[in-house]
Scaffold this motif. Structure first.
Motif, PDB file in Angstrom:
ATOM      1  N   ASP A  12      79.875  26.491  49.771  1.00  0.00           N
ATOM      2  CA  ASP A  12      79.336  26.559  51.132  1.00  0.00           C
ATOM      3  C   ASP A  12      77.982  25.854  51.173  1.00  0.00           C
ATOM      4  OD1 ASP A  12      81.525  28.037  51.917  1.00  0.00           O
ATOM      5  OD2 ASP A  12      80.515  29.978  51.706  1.00  0.00           O
ATOM      6  N   GLY A  13      77.778  25.028  52.193  1.00  0.00           N
ATOM      7  CA  GLY A  13      76.518  24.329  52.338  1.00  0.00           C
ATOM      8  C   GLY A  13      76.417  23.044  51.556  1.00  0.00           C
ATOM      9  N   TRP A  14      77.482  22.656  50.882  1.00  0.00           N
ATOM     10  CA  TRP A  14      77.479  21.420  50.073  1.00  0.00           C
ATOM     11  C   TRP A  14      77.391  20.199  50.976  1.00  0.00           C
ATOM     12  CZ3 TRP A  14      81.377  17.538  49.490  1.00  0.00           C
ATOM     13  CH2 TRP A  14      81.253  16.716  48.362  1.00  0.00           C
ATOM     14  N   ASN A  15      76.396  19.386  50.785  1.00  0.00           N
ATOM     15  CA  ASN A  15      76.229  18.174  51.589  1.00  0.00           C
ATOM     16  C   ASN A  15      75.499  17.127  50.754  1.00  0.00           C
ATOM     17  OD1 ASN A  15      75.982  16.196  53.492  1.00  0.00           O
ATOM     18  ND2 ASN A  15      74.464  17.271  54.750  1.00  0.00           N
ATOM     19  N   PRO A  16      76.234  16.409  49.902  1.00  0.00           N
ATOM     20  CA  PRO A  16      75.566  15.433  49.026  1.00  0.00           C
ATOM     21  C   PRO A  16      74.990  14.245  49.789  1.00  0.00           C
ATOM     22  CG  PRO A  16      77.937  15.204  48.887  1.00  0.00           C
ATOM     23  CD  PRO A  16      77.683  16.439  49.699  1.00  0.00           C
ATOM     24  N   HIS A  17      75.375  14.083  51.060  1.00  0.00           N
ATOM     25  CA  HIS A  17      74.840  12.969  51.849  1.00  0.00           C
ATOM     26  C   HIS A  17      73.397  13.218  52.299  1.00  0.00           C
ATOM     27  CE1 HIS A  17      78.872  11.309  51.901  1.00  0.00           C
ATOM     28  NE2 HIS A  17      79.320  12.467  52.324  1.00  0.00           N
TER      29      HIS A  17
ATOM     30  N   ARG B 282      70.168  13.425  51.335  1.00  0.00           N
ATOM     31  CA  ARG B 282      69.382  13.122  50.147  1.00  0.00           C
ATOM     32  C   ARG B 282      67.999  13.771  50.172  1.00  0.00           C
ATOM     33  NH1 ARG B 282      71.130   9.283  46.657  1.00  0.00           N
ATOM     34  NH2 ARG B 282      73.170   8.385  47.137  1.00  0.00           N
ATOM     35  N   ARG B 283      67.504  14.118  51.337  1.00  0.00           N
ATOM     36  CA  ARG B 283      66.168  14.734  51.429  1.00  0.00           C
ATOM     37  C   ARG B 283      66.204  16.198  51.005  1.00  0.00           C
ATOM     38  NH1 ARG B 283      63.255  13.660  56.998  1.00  0.00           N
ATOM     39  NH2 ARG B 283      61.599  14.680  55.783  1.00  0.00           N
ATOM     40  N   HIS B 284      67.319  16.872  51.268  1.00  0.00           N
ATOM     41  CA  HIS B 284      67.395  18.295  50.957  1.00  0.00           C
ATOM     42  C   HIS B 284      68.620  18.596  50.093  1.00  0.00           C
ATOM     43  CE1 HIS B 284      65.284  17.932  54.910  1.00  0.00           C
ATOM     44  NE2 HIS B 284      64.422  18.720  54.298  1.00  0.00           N
ATOM     45  N   ARG B 285      68.960  17.667  49.227  1.00  0.00           N
ATOM     46  CA  ARG B 285      70.165  17.845  48.423  1.00  0.00           C
ATOM     47  C   ARG B 285      69.998  18.999  47.444  1.00  0.00           C
ATOM     48  NH1 ARG B 285      71.749  12.926  44.970  1.00  0.00           N
ATOM     49  NH2 ARG B 285      72.352  12.046  46.992  1.00  0.00           N
ATOM     50  N   GLN B 286      71.012  19.835  47.414  1.00  0.00           N
ATOM     51  CA  GLN B 286      71.024  20.961  46.482  1.00  0.00           C
ATOM     52  C   GLN B 286      71.941  20.625  45.313  1.00  0.00           C
ATOM     53  OE1 GLN B 286      71.738  24.689  48.360  1.00  0.00           O
ATOM     54  NE2 GLN B 286      71.899  25.849  46.450  1.00  0.00           N
ATOM     55  N   HIS B 287      71.584  21.082  44.133  1.00  0.00           N
ATOM     56  CA  HIS B 287      72.429  20.900  42.969  1.00  0.00           C
ATOM     57  C   HIS B 287      73.024  22.254  42.590  1.00  0.00           C
ATOM     58  CE1 HIS B 287      70.235  17.096  42.786  1.00  0.00           C
ATOM     59  NE2 HIS B 287      71.251  16.654  42.085  1.00  0.00           N
ATOM     60  N   TRP B 288      74.327  22.278  42.447  1.00  0.00           N
ATOM     61  CA  TRP B 288      75.068  23.515  42.295  1.00  0.00           C
ATOM     62  C   TRP B 288      75.539  23.699  40.854  1.00  0.00           C
ATOM     63  CZ3 TRP B 288      75.540  26.319  46.852  1.00  0.00           C
ATOM     64  CH2 TRP B 288      75.232  25.622  48.024  1.00  0.00           C
ATOM     65  N   PRO B 289      75.578  24.950  40.394  1.00  0.00           N
ATOM     66  CA  PRO B 289      76.222  25.207  39.100  1.00  0.00           C
ATOM     67  C   PRO B 289      77.694  24.823  39.192  1.00  0.00           C
ATOM     68  CG  PRO B 289      75.800  27.272  40.265  1.00  0.00           C
ATOM     69  CD  PRO B 289      75.115  26.195  41.042  1.00  0.00           C
ATOM     70  N   THR B 290      78.252  24.365  38.066  1.00  0.00           N
ATOM     71  CA  THR B 290      79.610  23.833  38.104  1.00  0.00           C
ATOM     72  C   THR B 290      80.541  24.574  37.158  1.00  0.00           C
ATOM     73  OG1 THR B 290      79.082  22.153  36.440  1.00  0.00           O
ATOM     74  CG2 THR B 290      78.845  21.518  38.747  1.00  0.00           C
ATOM     75  N   LEU B 291      81.755  24.754  37.642  1.00  0.00           N
ATOM     76  CA  LEU B 291      82.871  25.249  36.835  1.00  0.00           C
ATOM     77  C   LEU B 291      83.860  24.107  36.704  1.00  0.00           C
ATOM     78  CD1 LEU B 291      84.886  27.244  35.516  1.00  0.00           C
ATOM     79  CD2 LEU B 291      85.524  27.973  37.847  1.00  0.00           C
ATOM     80  N   TRP B 292      84.057  23.641  35.492  1.00  0.00           N
ATOM     81  CA  TRP B 292      85.066  22.618  35.230  1.00  0.00           C
ATOM     82  C   TRP B 292      86.375  23.326  34.912  1.00  0.00           C
ATOM     83  CZ3 TRP B 292      84.116  17.115  33.801  1.00  0.00           C
ATOM     84  CH2 TRP B 292      82.841  16.687  34.169  1.00  0.00           C
ATOM     85  N   LEU B 293      87.434  22.987  35.647  1.00  0.00           N
ATOM     86  CA  LEU B 293      88.766  23.556  35.418  1.00  0.00           C
ATOM     87  C   LEU B 293      89.685  22.430  34.956  1.00  0.00           C
ATOM     88  CD1 LEU B 293      89.588  26.072  38.319  1.00  0.00           C
ATOM     89  CD2 LEU B 293      89.196  26.579  35.896  1.00  0.00           C
ATOM     90  N   LEU B 294      90.215  22.568  33.748  1.00  0.00           N
ATOM     91  CA  LEU B 294      91.003  21.508  33.126  1.00  0.00           C
ATOM     92  C   LEU B 294      92.494  21.833  33.178  1.00  0.00           C
ATOM     93  CD1 LEU B 294      88.758  20.878  29.987  1.00  0.00           C
ATOM     94  CD2 LEU B 294      88.462  20.034  32.336  1.00  0.00           C
TER      95      LEU B 294
END
Length: 340
Positions: free
Chosen positions: A82-87, A89-101
């Motif tokens: 929720d709230g993910w918006n990589p576009h 750039r002024r207020h970009r948040q970096h999220w913890p990641t779960l890699w699912l293989l």
């Protein structure tokens, strides 16, 4: 067209116009290059995003051209928080990641098509990364009879894709990894072979010790040979290239896993509560023995955060892997500081 130009404008001016036309043709970007030039998320040489597709709510597919894969383009599915918006750039948040293989014979869509991962409320503040890994890629840079090169799945995932996601798509530096079957081997191997990259790892019915015995070796060689592939291309011969095999075998990497939480689960291959009557799985029985061996080795080398769920009756199927994803999430999210 140029014959008419010559007639009207004369030979010299026609040659000038011809040179300009050829320069324009050379300098005009091809379709992928034009897309990259106009896409703020295109990667630097090595890997680049050439297409972005919104496939469902919170689900985005990135088509990534990879140098590690010989310039081929493969897809990566993101389940976005929720709230993910990589576009932005002024207020970009970096999220913890779960890699699912995903496992052998599956692909980057497997987790969202076969489980309820997209509906799990606890994942709404985590970026879930589900990368393509090939029908039988085995999360490895293939030996290719000593030549290396394409495919280099491990390099694609742990270097190219990781950097791309963290630079342009909101992925943070806190990561955990989980996978099933072939992806279980990948999750354990990546966590061990890249110390510090993942804070925890989980394997569901994973290939946890492919060198356990002849049956295990022959079975994985059968997977290596899938789709008419030369099985020696992946890790080489299990005797002549034993060092390569051991370097991808989680049992032989146990010391490198002892400092992080590890979750192992597997059935014993007999008919379980989530199976049709009479269903059995020799593959699951083999992987069960491998997981028991790895769990024992982890404890022997002093691992302090090993959780096992060797649940007895159960075969090699999605109903169990979905259940085990839910069961392991408290440990995985806890490693990301998301609960407790």
């Amino acid at each position: 067209m140029f014959a008419n130009v010559s007639t009207v404008l004369g030979p010299l001016r026609a040659r000038v116009l011809l040179v300009l036309a050829l320069l324009l043709a050379v300098l005009t970007p091809t379709a992928p290059a034009a897309l990259a030039a106009g896409n703020p998320h295109a990667a630097r040489p090595g890997a680049e995003v050439v297409a972005v597709t919104q496939v469902a709510d919170r689900q985005v597919d990135l088509s990534v051209r990879s140098a590690a894969l010989g310039g081929r383009t493969v897809d990566v599915r993101l389940l976005t928080p929720d709230g993910w918006n990589p576009h932005d750039r002024r207020h970009r948040q970096h999220w913890p990641t779960l890699w699912l293989l995903h496992g052998c014979c599956g692909d980057y869509t497997s987790w969202t098509s076969m489980t309820d991962v997209a509906e799990i409320a606890d994942l709404r503040d985590v970026l879930v990364v589900m990368p393509e890994a090939g029908w039988n890629g085995w999360y490895s840079d293939w030996w290719n009879h000593g030549k290396g090169g394409d495919p280099a799945w491990e390099t694609f995932h742990t270097k190219e894709l990781r950097r791309l996601l963290e630079r342009d798509w909101g992925a943070g530096s806190d990561r955990v990894v989980a996978g099933l079957s072939m992806g279980g081997q990948g999750a354990l191997s990546y966590a061990a072979r890249h110390p510090g990259m993942f804070k925890a790892t989980a394997a569901y019915s994973g290939s946890a010790h492919p060198l356990l015995n002849d049956e295990s070796v022959n079975r994985i060689m059968g997977f290596f040979a899938g789709q008419d592939t030369d099985p020696l291309r992946v890790w080489g011969d299990p005797v002549a290239q034993r060092r390569i095999w051991e370097s991808h075998d989680p049992f032989h990497l146990a010391k490198r896993l002892r400092s992080i939480p590890v979750y192992l689960s597997c059935g014993d291959g007999t008919t379980g509560p989530l199976d049709p009557p009479g269903t059995t799985s020799a593959l699951e029985a083999d992987f069960n023995r491998q997981n028991h061996a790895l769990a024992d080795e982890l404890r022997r080398v002093g691992a302090r955060h090993v959780t096992t769920n060797f649940y007895g009756p159960g075969t090699h199927g999605w109903a169990y892997w979905e259940r085990e994803l839910h069961a392991s999430l408290p440990m995985l999210l806890g490693a990301l500081g998301k609960n407790g």
